[in-house]
Design an enzyme around this catalytic site. Structure first.
Site, PDB file in Angstrom:
ATOM      1  CB  THR A 176       3.345   1.432   3.669  1.00 44.67           C
ATOM      2  OG1 THR A 176       2.858   1.469   2.374  1.00 44.67           O
ATOM      3  CG2 THR A 176       3.977   3.046   3.756  1.00 44.67           C
ATOM      4  CB  THR A 214      -0.785  -3.295   3.577  1.00 43.78           C
ATOM      5  OG1 THR A 214      -1.095  -3.512   4.828  1.00 43.78           O
ATOM      6  CG2 THR A 214      -1.949  -3.965   2.608  1.00 43.78           C
ATOM      7  CB  CYS A 215       2.096  -0.644  -0.295  1.00 46.80           C
ATOM      8  SG  CYS A 215       0.755   0.412   0.405  1.00 46.80           S
ATOM      9  CB  SER A 216       6.391  -3.589   0.628  1.00 48.91           C
ATOM     10  OG  SER A 216       6.816  -2.015   0.884  1.00 48.91           O
TER      11      SER A 216
END
Length: 201
Positions: free
Chosen positions: A54, A56-58
């Site tokens: 996803t 923001t996570c990546s």
């Protein structure tokens, strides 16, 4: 907010590990380990997020934890773990895609850890089903020393708050600097963190 456990839960995680004794194109086997076996008793950080791959996570959270790992080591942190309600195949693929050398991934496919932490949220509005709210904890000897929970904890959130659980904010705390404590006061549940039945409405 649900009560926050005093210790991290100790649930079973289904891992895929490389086994050179297996021939062919898929030299991996299943391995079952508990959270405590994976994390160990040293000083660690566990951060949990809505999903592998996803945005923001990546783009921010996972790569920044990886990049700043040496600075965390200077503060006595031995290991950093990224946990998500995804299966081992997805988590391993994401780790490879991110080129991780320091951060270790923990699959929580059935949300056992996430539920025991009281951090499961519905994300049906995005077609995700049950996922984890974004948060991080500093852990030592299985005891939660400090928590960093993003603001706005709720089901089917339209936004994806990020900042409180960022590696930069946690580093500020560890270095004794001013840091963002988050929006919600956490109610401590002085159990061992296993099997919490508290849910959000």
């Amino acid at each position: 907010m649900p009560p926050w456990p005093n210790r991290i839960p100790n649930v079973s995680h289904q891992l895929r590990v490389r086994d050179e004794s297996i021939e062919g194109d898929n030299p991996f086997r299943w391995e079952h380990k508990t959270t405590h076996e994976i994390v160990g008793r040293g000083k660690s950080i566990i951060f949990s997020l809505p999903g592998a791959f996803t945005p923001t996570c990546s783009t921010f959270q996972l790569p920044d934890f990886e990049k700043l790992f040496p600075e965390f080591q200077e503060q006595g942190v031995e290991n950093i773990f990224c946990l998500s309600v995804n299966d081992a195949f997805v988590m391993n693929c994401w780790a490879n895609d991110q080129g991780l050398n320091h951060v270790q991934v923990i699959p929580d496919g059935s949300a056992l850890f996430t539920s025991a932490m009281g951090m499961e949220v519905k994300k049906d509005n995005l077609g995700f089903g049950i996922r984890s709210w974004r948060y991080a904890v500093v852990v030592e000897n299985y005891v939660i020393q400090k928590s960093f929970v993003e603001r706005g904890f709720r089901h089917n959130a339209e936004d994806d708050p990020y900042g409180v659980s960022s590696p930069q904010n946690i580093l500020d705390f560890l270095q004794g600097k001013e840091y963002d404590t988050g929006g919600e006061a956490l109610q401590l549940n002085l159990s061992d963190g296993i099997g919490s039945k508290d849910k959000i409405g």
